[in-house]
Write an enzyme that holds these catalytic residues in place. Structure first.
Site, PDB file in Angstrom:
ATOM      1  N   LYS A 121      32.884  92.261 -62.911  1.00  0.00           N
ATOM      2  CA  LYS A 121      32.874  93.087 -61.697  1.00  0.00           C
ATOM      3  C   LYS A 121      34.170  93.434 -61.078  1.00  0.00           C
ATOM      4  CE  LYS A 121      29.801  91.867 -58.311  1.00  0.00           C
ATOM      5  NZ  LYS A 121      28.708  92.913 -57.713  1.00  0.00           N
ATOM      6  N   ARG A 174      31.167  88.021 -53.621  1.00  0.00           N
ATOM      7  CA  ARG A 174      30.216  87.746 -54.552  1.00  0.00           C
ATOM      8  C   ARG A 174      30.953  87.461 -56.040  1.00  0.00           C
ATOM      9  NH1 ARG A 174      26.857  92.746 -53.879  1.00  0.00           N
ATOM     10  NH2 ARG A 174      27.762  94.114 -52.309  1.00  0.00           N
ATOM     11  N   GLY A 192      21.669  88.300 -60.941  1.00  0.00           N
ATOM     12  CA  GLY A 192      20.698  87.064 -60.177  1.00  0.00           C
ATOM     13  C   GLY A 192      20.997  85.872 -60.328  1.00  0.00           C
ATOM     14  N   MET A 248      23.822  83.929 -60.057  1.00  0.00           N
ATOM     15  CA  MET A 248      24.745  83.100 -59.134  1.00  0.00           C
ATOM     16  C   MET A 248      24.695  83.907 -57.745  1.00  0.00           C
ATOM     17  SD  MET A 248      27.901  82.703 -61.651  1.00  0.00           S
ATOM     18  CE  MET A 248      28.151  84.244 -62.054  1.00  0.00           C
ATOM     19  N   ARG A 292      29.321  98.979 -64.485  1.00  0.00           N
ATOM     20  CA  ARG A 292      29.139  98.247 -65.705  1.00  0.00           C
ATOM     21  C   ARG A 292      28.546  98.803 -66.735  1.00  0.00           C
ATOM     22  NH1 ARG A 292      25.818  93.397 -63.184  1.00  0.00           N
ATOM     23  NH2 ARG A 292      23.914  94.468 -62.838  1.00  0.00           N
ATOM     24  N   HIS A 300       6.514  76.290 -92.100  1.00  0.00           N
ATOM     25  CA  HIS A 300       5.706  76.966 -92.864  1.00  0.00           C
ATOM     26  C   HIS A 300       5.242  78.504 -92.274  1.00  0.00           C
ATOM     27  CE1 HIS A 300       2.137  78.396 -95.247  1.00  0.00           C
ATOM     28  NE2 HIS A 300       2.881  78.258 -96.225  1.00  0.00           N
ATOM     29  N   ARG A 313       9.351  83.916-104.179  1.00  0.00           N
ATOM     30  CA  ARG A 313       8.902  82.416-104.139  1.00  0.00           C
ATOM     31  C   ARG A 313       7.420  82.424-104.953  1.00  0.00           C
ATOM     32  NH1 ARG A 313      10.608  82.508 -98.276  1.00  0.00           N
ATOM     33  NH2 ARG A 313      11.981  80.633 -97.880  1.00  0.00           N
ATOM     34  N   GLU A 349      21.130  74.394-102.847  1.00  0.00           N
ATOM     35  CA  GLU A 349      20.303  73.789-101.815  1.00  0.00           C
ATOM     36  C   GLU A 349      20.783  72.490-101.341  1.00  0.00           C
ATOM     37  OE1 GLU A 349      16.165  75.427-101.766  1.00  0.00           O
ATOM     38  OE2 GLU A 349      16.586  75.121-103.816  1.00  0.00           O
ATOM     39  N   SER A 390      22.398  81.504-105.470  1.00  0.00           N
ATOM     40  CA  SER A 390      21.770  81.937-104.045  1.00  0.00           C
ATOM     41  C   SER A 390      21.687  80.955-103.307  1.00  0.00           C
ATOM     42  CB  SER A 390      20.612  82.518-104.503  1.00  0.00           C
ATOM     43  OG  SER A 390      19.774  82.854-103.139  1.00  0.00           O
ATOM     44  N   GLY A 402      20.375  78.381-100.678  1.00  0.00           N
ATOM     45  CA  GLY A 402      19.055  78.331 -99.871  1.00  0.00           C
ATOM     46  C   GLY A 402      19.382  77.391 -98.956  1.00  0.00           C
ATOM     47  N   THR A 403      19.631  78.177 -97.580  1.00  0.00           N
ATOM     48  CA  THR A 403      20.405  77.489 -96.745  1.00  0.00           C
ATOM     49  C   THR A 403      19.294  76.747 -95.755  1.00  0.00           C
ATOM     50  OG1 THR A 403      20.333  79.544 -95.521  1.00  0.00           O
ATOM     51  CG2 THR A 403      22.464  78.757 -96.316  1.00  0.00           C
ATOM     52  N   ASN A 404      17.938  76.961 -95.952  1.00  0.00           N
ATOM     53  CA  ASN A 404      17.005  76.222 -95.292  1.00  0.00           C
ATOM     54  C   ASN A 404      17.094  74.800 -95.849  1.00  0.00           C
ATOM     55  OD1 ASN A 404      15.794  78.700 -94.309  1.00  0.00           O
ATOM     56  ND2 ASN A 404      14.273  78.756 -96.023  1.00  0.00           N
ATOM     57  N   ASP A 405      17.013  74.708 -97.047  1.00  0.00           N
ATOM     58  CA  ASP A 405      17.158  73.089 -97.681  1.00  0.00           C
ATOM     59  C   ASP A 405      18.436  72.627 -97.476  1.00  0.00           C
ATOM     60  OD1 ASP A 405      14.699  72.196 -98.692  1.00  0.00           O
ATOM     61  OD2 ASP A 405      14.495  73.659 -99.965  1.00  0.00           O
ATOM     62  N   CYS A 412      19.560  83.330 -99.468  1.00  0.00           N
ATOM     63  CA  CYS A 412      18.092  83.573 -99.173  1.00  0.00           C
ATOM     64  C   CYS A 412      17.482  82.590 -98.352  1.00  0.00           C
ATOM     65  CB  CYS A 412      17.462  83.650-100.700  1.00  0.00           C
ATOM     66  SG  CYS A 412      17.483  82.014-101.309  1.00  0.00           S
ATOM     67  N   TYR A 414      25.320  89.580-101.377  1.00  0.00           N
ATOM     68  CA  TYR A 414      24.319  90.033-100.628  1.00  0.00           C
ATOM     69  C   TYR A 414      23.564  89.128 -99.670  1.00  0.00           C
ATOM     70  CZ  TYR A 414      21.191  87.548-103.928  1.00  0.00           C
ATOM     71  OH  TYR A 414      20.668  86.455-104.569  1.00  0.00           O
TER      72      TYR A 414
HETATM   73  C1  PEP Z   1      15.850  77.619 -98.719  1.00  0.00           C
HETATM   74  O1  PEP Z   1      15.535  76.317 -98.919  1.00  0.00           O
HETATM   75  O2  PEP Z   1      16.611  78.057 -98.398  1.00  0.00           O
HETATM   76  C2  PEP Z   1      14.930  78.454 -99.404  1.00  0.00           C
HETATM   77  C3  PEP Z   1      14.966  79.807 -99.203  1.00  0.00           C
HETATM   78  O3  PEP Z   1      13.788  78.053-100.024  1.00  0.00           O
HETATM   79  P1  PEP Z   1      12.529  77.495 -99.430  1.00  0.00           P
HETATM   80  O4  PEP Z   1      12.488  77.891 -97.972  1.00  0.00           O
HETATM   81  O5  PEP Z   1      11.311  77.970-100.120  1.00  0.00           O
HETATM   82  O6  PEP Z   1      12.659  75.864 -99.525  1.00  0.00           O
HETATM   83 MG    MG Z   2      14.486  75.493-100.576  1.00  0.00          MG
END
Ligand code: PEP
Ligand code: MG
Length: 895
Positions: free
Chosen positions: A33, A103, A112, A114, A359, A475, A581, A765, A784, A786-789, A851, A871
């Site tokens: 502002k 203000r 809104g 502050m 703004r 899941h 998968r 992973e 690749s 597997g960033t979840n694991d 992935c 990728y």
């Molecule tokens: C992971 O682990 O990132 C992955 C893509 O495999 P999943 O989610 O099936 O374990």
């Molecule tokens: Mg995995």
């Protein structure tokens, strides 16, 4: 060094009267502002003079036990004197009082959140001066009572209801219904009552000294930076606490000085559709808070809008044609100057226009696209700037049917916004019921404690999914996003009684068959059917996506295993499949029996016999994926989950399965017990299955290669399968798997007398895999992530259960964001960097992708661009988001 040579910190920046000490580039110091008020002043626009106390002063205040910098008081005095000179009025002068607004104004707008105080400087004496100056006693006392109420609430901490009650009592006593029915004397009496109430509540009178009032308000604005609302808003929008807020003190102008006065808000374009038409509302004879409070209904600004709405009251264009012409010219200039749609606040005081704020306007995704594309087409911005202007995550709003913004929401429960979009249907509590009713053409919402792979068909048959437990990578969440089904996960206040066919939430009971609507973009479960709007993918969306594609370097693939997913992915512009998968293909009714037979087999021969039954079905799946992907790369991951996931869980289920399949119940039970593990996610899963039962992976490799050869032989583009081994940890493990894969491919090719291009790679992973990437890269042709694991194994935090305690970490600032949603670029990120460097050192052309769920998260995608991955791969519905985020990341790297 002597103190005299030390440069004095400037805590206060003046603006108004055609010049300013700051400008629009100083948002960090002056807040949005303040910076824009300074900019508008320098542009010569009519801005009431004032000054901005910097965000640095706010930070100093918090860093020093809530003490102001020593120079602040003198700098405020000087700036206030300049405002007095510019306005010809004096602060606290009973004959000619200057009144100010105080203000907040942070770097990012926090609407809104502050506090604000208006009409500051009024007291028992200056109110008389104001009455004389304005020639309107009623106005003066109305302003005074507004000030007492606002100040008492914001600065003195009194509840505003107290004042509303006094006013209501007064109106009752006088037998009037609207505020306009009160005379000057009535307002004067209200003021007396208000002051008496303050005295009674606090034991001291309402402050009469304007200087005391001013410092009280400044302190309150600083304090409001730390109120709960502001903290919550910052967390929601990733605004760091360290930014602090500025305070803007500005001479008051009055929109409530009769019928030639007004106050209003406007957008230079329609913020909901993006249409290039001035859009706004105003109220004659009113102050800013009247517009917000909804006591009176504001009127449209333009004649066209008024006619469209069938409003009888005159628009600003009609009621104040001269001011409107001036206003229109000002806002057009502002839009050209800022090169973006502006959100403007203004006041007209007795026929004179004043600009109070401008703004960049907040807008829907649809409007953001339209504004960006049209501004680029008009040459106001470049195509690259247009690409930067649209928030990638906001595209979600466009890719799924969503709840109409004006729909009524009766919220039954809330959870995580696990998969966007909205869906309405009957409640069902089991996957079988979802399948049954779904097949009969009914719309159902599957409500489960949590889902497991065996629910997959029921999830597919449902319009949407709700779970009481589980986080953003549970899941249910992962599968629902993959399928493009809206999902609310972890709705902790739901108590589900599947047997009784009912669920309870917030004191209400809903039964199977009751209609609910879920809003997966917000995480709400709503009662009944709620109005929706459909997605629109051509036009501006297509244009902007084409510009994004031209700007990006990263390729974007999709995680997909069914033909429907693969088609959706291509329709959204995926350039291949980054993760198929294969276990999801094992749960089909026709296959699960053979899969169980394989698990129960006593020896390799028995397993091979069962696998031979699965082979043609797997092959069929791959054929359809290869056909749909038309030669684009398809990464197929071999079997990953622990085998017990394929067996029935309860004894009841076990008996039913034994009866249906003719398998021995006792054996089934024994095997299920044998396979049970304490830590299945760290157990016999991933490529460990391939090492202990090579015949499983051999069958899968055979199915992939036979499918690829069939598709190539049919004259379609030759598929490029990438065979991926999950949860690899050691070089030797990878060597073994590579040899197994090559041997099987060779065998199939020899049998067929044909060849096919393929590659073999590792899913990274595990921290060890990342650290020893050089070992893996000897035989892995791609990685690749597997960033979840990888997130789970790096933190040692379960991806399925973290929802139960991560909030405490986020609340306490230990985690800024859920690391399963947005990549931990420090720890997990370091591992990815290390793996990238060490992998490339051994194999310079190694292909690198991601992935895990992070592949669809814009901040994580920016990280992938920085480390130079090839990728990202994400669920089909996130592909457009990833394309845009990848483009922005590439543009940001260029600078
Ligand atoms: C992971 O682990 O990132 C992955 C893509 O495999 P999943 O989610 O099936 O374990
Ligand atoms: Mg995995």
């Amino acid at each position: 060094m002597t103190t005299s040579t030390l440069a004095k910190t400037q805590w206060v920046y003046a603006f108004g009267g055609g010049s300013a000490e700051g400008d629009a580039s100083m948002k960090d110091l002056l807040g949005g502002k303040g910076a824009n008020l300074a900019e508008m002043s320098s542009l010569g626009l009519p801005v009431p003079p004032g000054f901005t106390i910097t965000t640095a002063a706010c930070n100093h205040y918090y860093a020093n036990g809530k003490a102001y910098p020593t120079e602040l008081e003198a700098q405020v005095q000087t700036a206030l004197a300049a405002v007095e000179a510019a306005t010809g009025k004096r602060f606290g002068d009973p004959a000619n009082p200057l009144l100010v607004s105080v203000r907040s104004g942070a770097r990012a707008s926090m609407p809104g959140m502050m506090d604000t105080v208006l009409n500051l400087g009024l007291n028992d004496e200056t109110v008389e001066g104001l009455a004389r100056l304005a020639g309107d006693r009623r106005f003066a006392f109305d302003s005074y009572r507004r000030f007492i109420q606002m100040y008492s609430n914001v600065v003195l901490g009194l509840d505003h209801h107290m004042f509303e009650e006094i006013l209501d009592d007064k109106k009752d006593a006088l037998n009037v219904y609207v505020d306009t029915g009160l005379s000057a004397d009535d307002w004067q009496a209200v003021v007396a009552d208000y002051k008496a109430a303050v005295q009674a509540e606090l034991g001291h009178p309402f402050p009469q000294d304007p200087a005391q009032q001013l410092w009280g308000a400044i302190g309150a604005v600083f304090a409001s930076w730390m109120n709960d609302r502001a903290k919550f808003y910052r967390r929601m929008h990733d605004i760091p606490e360290s930014w602090g807020t500025a305070v803007n003190v500005q001479s008051m102008v009055f929109g409530n000085m009769g019928d030639t006065s007004a106050t209003g808000v406007a957008f230079t374009r329609n913020p909901s559709t993006g249409e290039n038409k001035l859009y706004g509302e105003f109220l004659i004879n009113a102050q800013g808070e009247d517009v917000v409070a909804g006591i009176r209904t504001p009127q449209p600004i333009t004649k066209a809008a008024r006619e469209e709405m069938g409003d009888k009251n005159p628009s600003m264009e009609e009621a104040m044609p001269e001011v409107f012409t001036q206003f229109k010219a000002v806002v057009e200039r502002l839009e050209r100057h800022y090169r973006d749609m502006q959100d403007i606040e203004f006041t007209v005081e007795r026929g004179r226009l004043y600009m109070l704020q401008t703004r960049n306007g907040k807008r829907t995704a649809k409007a953001a696209l339209k504004v960006a594309v049209e501004m680029a087409a008009d040459g106001l911005i470049t195509q690259d700037e247009a690409v930067r202007r649209v928030e990638p995550a906001s595209l979600d709003q466009l890719l799924h049917p969503t709840i109409a913004p004006d729909a009524e929401r009766d919220v039954v429960a809330t959870g995580l916004p696990a998969s966007p979009g909205a869906a309405t249907g009957k409640i069902v509590f089991s996957a079988e019921e979802a399948e049954r009713l779904g097949a009969a053409g009914e719309d159902v919402i599957l409500v489960r404690e949590e889902t497991s792979p065996e629910d997959i068909r029921g999830m597919d048959a449902a319009r949407g999914i709700v779970t009481a437990r589980g986080g953003m990578t549970s899941h249910a969440a992962v599968v629902a996003r993959g399928m493009g089904r809206p999902c609310v996960s972890g709705a902790g206040d739901l108590q589900i009684d599947e047997k009784a066919g009912e669920m309870r939430a917030r004191g209400r009971t809903l039964k199977a068959g009751d209609i609910i609507t879920i809003d997966g973009s917000k995480g709400d479960v709503l009662s009944g059917a709620v109005k929706m709007v459909e997605p629109e993918l051509s036009g501006d969306f297509a244009t902007l996506m084409a510009w994004a594609d031209a700007a990006r370097r990263l390729k974007v693939r999709a995680n997909a295993e069914t033909a429907t997913d693969a088609r959706t992915a291509r329709q959204f512009g995926a350039e291949g499949i980054g993760l198929c998968r294969t276990e999801h293909m094992f749960f089909d009714d026709a296959r699960i029996a053979a899969v169980r037979e394989m698990i129960l087999a006593d020896d390799e021969a028995g397993r091979r016999a069962a696998l031979a039954k699965i082979l043609p079905m797997q092959k069929g799946d791959f054929v359809s994926l290869f056909e749909i992907m038309e030669g684009l790369p398809v990464t197929i991951r071999l079997l990953d989950p622990p085998l017990h996931e394929f067996l029935p869980h309860t004894e009841e289920d076990l008996t039913a399965v034994a009866e249906a399949t003719g398998l021995d119940a006792a054996k089934l039970l024994r095997r299920a017990k044998e396979l049970r593990e304490t830590n299945p996610m760290l157990g016999h899963r991933g490529c460990r299955l391939g090492v202990s039962y090579p015949e499983i992976y051999e069958m899968q490799v055979r199915a992939i290669i036979e499918a690829a050869l069939d598709v190539a032989a049919s004259g379609r583009p030759a598929p490029t399968p990438e065979i991926m081994h999950p949860l690899v940890a050691k070089g030797e493990e990878m060597n073994y798997l590579k040899a197994l894969t090559d041997r099987t491919v060779k065998q199939v090719c020899e049998e067929r007398g044909a060849t096919i291009e393929y590659s073999v790679g590792a899913m990274v992973e595990l921290p060890r895999a990342a650290l020893r990437a050089a070992d893996l890269a000897k035989s892995a042709e791609f990685f690749s992530f597997g960033t979840n694991d990888l997130t789970q194994t790096t933190f040692g935090i379960s991806r399925d259960d973290s929802g139960r305690f991560l909030n405490a970490y986020i609340d306490k600032g230990i985690f800024e964001k859920d690391p399963f949603v947005s990549l931990d670029t420090e720890g997990v990120g370091d591992l990815i960097r290390i793996a990238t460097e060490r992998g490339r050192a051994v194999r310079p052309d190694i292909k690198l992708g991601i992935c895990g769920e992070h592949g669809g998260d814009p901040a994580s995608i920016a990280f992938c661009e920085d480390v130079g991955l090839d990728y990202v791969s994400c669920s089909p519905y996130r592909v457009p988001i990833a394309r845009l985020a990848a483009a922005q990341a590439a543009l940001n790297r260029k600078g």
